[in-house]
Design a protein around this motif. Sequence first.
Motif, short mmCIF file in Angstrom:
data_model
loop_
_atom_site.label_atom_id
_atom_site.label_comp_id
_atom_site.label_asym_id
_atom_site.label_seq_id
_atom_site.Cartn_x
_atom_site.Cartn_y
_atom_site.Cartn_z
N MET A 1 -36.72 39.03 -52.41
CA MET A 1 -36.66 39.71 -53.69
C MET A 1 -37.88 39.37 -54.54
SD MET A 1 -32.72 39.29 -54.99
CE MET A 1 -32.81 37.51 -54.90
N ASP A 46 -38.40 34.66 -51.54
CA ASP A 46 -38.36 35.31 -52.84
C ASP A 46 -39.50 34.84 -53.73
OD1 ASP A 46 -35.97 36.48 -51.99
OD2 ASP A 46 -34.80 34.77 -52.71
N GLN A 151 -29.32 38.10 -56.41
CA GLN A 151 -29.00 38.88 -55.21
C GLN A 151 -27.86 39.86 -55.49
OE1 GLN A 151 -30.68 38.40 -52.16
NE2 GLN A 151 -29.67 40.31 -51.57
N GLN A 155 -28.10 44.13 -55.61
CA GLN A 155 -27.29 44.96 -54.71
C GLN A 155 -26.29 45.83 -55.46
OE1 GLN A 155 -25.58 42.07 -52.07
NE2 GLN A 155 -27.47 41.81 -50.88
#
Length: 674
Positions: A1, A46, A151, A155
Amino acid sequence: MKIALCGNPNVGKTTLFNRLTHSDAPVGNWHGVTVDVLTKRIGKTDSLTDLPGAYSLTARTAEERVTCEQILYGDYDVVVYVAEVNNLRRNLYMLAQIAEAGKRAALVVNMMDEARGKVDLSLLSERLGIPVVGASSKSENPKTAILKAAQAAAQSAPARPNYLTESDVIKRANELKPLAEKAGLDPVFVALKIEERDCDVMRRVGLDGKCEGNTKCGGCADCEINAASDRPAILRYRYIDAILKDVIEPRGANVRTRKADKILLGKAALPIFFMVMAVVFVITIEAGKPLSDLLAGLTARLAQPVAAADLPPWVISLICDGVIAGVGAVLAFLPQVVILYLLTAILQDSGYMSRVAFVTDDFFKKIGLSGRAAFSVILGLGCSATAVLTTRGIAGEDARRRAAFVTPFCPCSARLAVFTAIAAYFGMSGLVVAAMYAIGFAAAVVVLKITVAIKSRGKQSADDAFIMEMPPYRLPQIKRVMSVVWRNVLSFASRVGSVVLGVSVIMWALCNFSVAQGFTGGGETSIMNTFARIISPVFAPVGFGNWRAVTALISGIAAKETVISVIASLGGMGEVFGSPTAATSFMIFVCLYVPCVATVSALAKENGGKSAAASVATHTVAAYLVSLVYYQSAVLFAAHITAFIAVWSSVAATIVACAAAMIFRRGRIKKRAA
């Protein structure tokens, strides 16, 4: 990410960034510490980007514009928004705008250990529709929890505040949809920002000062609404108040902070500040003397075995005079530099520096700036180049450029090494060093007033309104303070090991070699002697018209620490200065003359090359004039005290007469106006 970390100023965002990424980015208990983006790894795959603090997605300063651009147009998977537990109502305002823009977000409620009541983070998460994590500098590293929250947010669908579904908002968004989508923005977000007359968003969608078709921009004469509307702010705060209902169970207010502020922000605020800074300088000079003397002695002992070694004369001279004497002369005053860093870091971490900005706001407004310039001034005590960069946090283009222009007049820690070395050699007190700082600040004010008068922009513009973040008083955290001190000491030491060492060796070579004779060990045939003697007569009226002093000044353009190293390599103070008066004049010149190369580069970056060149010229002229006045006055006083009194009495009388005339003239103008 790819994660963006953002929030209001002074919510502990950069401290959290350092904990998550094991970095050492500068932190501070005031606005404007982070002025640019910084990206580091968090975890194995990340990345986390620390953005400058901002109060909303309406940019008022250069640093806030960076944050707005990154959030709206940066390619981030999720925005991790940091809020302070005791200021949730104000902090959530920007989070509401992030939700309006359709960005996925997670919330970190920071400083949970300072909460003035119980906070139900689960209920807050449920109402916001995004993951919420609590954090504190005194608890374990929240890295795992924040990554899980990021996270989960990445999503999920972006949370949408309920006021975005109101019929008039939807109608306005539909009208603006083609323009918004072309600009890569959410139509609802654009609708609300145009109602606020956000110039940046209006420019993005092509409505800067004109209407297209049936779309009303709210910002031109053709529109029914010609002023910014408060309605978007009302909708956001109504939403925030509903969100926070029953989330926080309040306790009592912070009574100790209010009592302290009555004193530190009252009528005695400025005298207290001046006393605090005077104490800082006296402690810095006096407490560091024993350690400086010890380091100077160790440096001298280090050179003894080299001088006695069976080596070529030029090698011995290089090591003893160019390296040991040059670098050692600067390192000898490292204790004073460390003490100054320590004391200023304590003041910053305690929350006092934000109060300084508040109490100096009126003063800075009178000279064309705002109280936020106080942060840059204080940072200038450490490094002028860094201080120039922090002026990005000042609202208003003119005020920001002026602040960057005059900030280098505030003596940095490198100049402190020069002051303490000369003062120690001639037996001057710490008050003489404090006087150098007073001269620097006074010169900054005078130059600023002149530039404002020349440009006729003395009045502050509307966008220069000062928004002050007032943090609670805190006991300085040892770990955070020592991190700041350590980072600054490493920076100082790296300059000594690179710039100072390099300049010392170069100056040693120029001062000990002749084009025709090779190594001469100094003397009148050396390269630097030949060059410096050409321009040294210019400095005769200010008391140090000799080639050694001029050589030291030239070296100081690269880095001010090298002034002392070059003086040491050229025979020491006694060889360079004929009297304490000449040495004091030299200190004044060093205090005011050309900033180091790094600072000039920072000025060019912030204000442009012309402004940087003008700064170099202004510093040089100011240094020469002030040194000239001091030295000639001192000489006149020593030789003819009667003439000295007569001259300066005339000057004082002229100043008083001019001031009285200005007051009388203003009185007549006011009377006519009445």
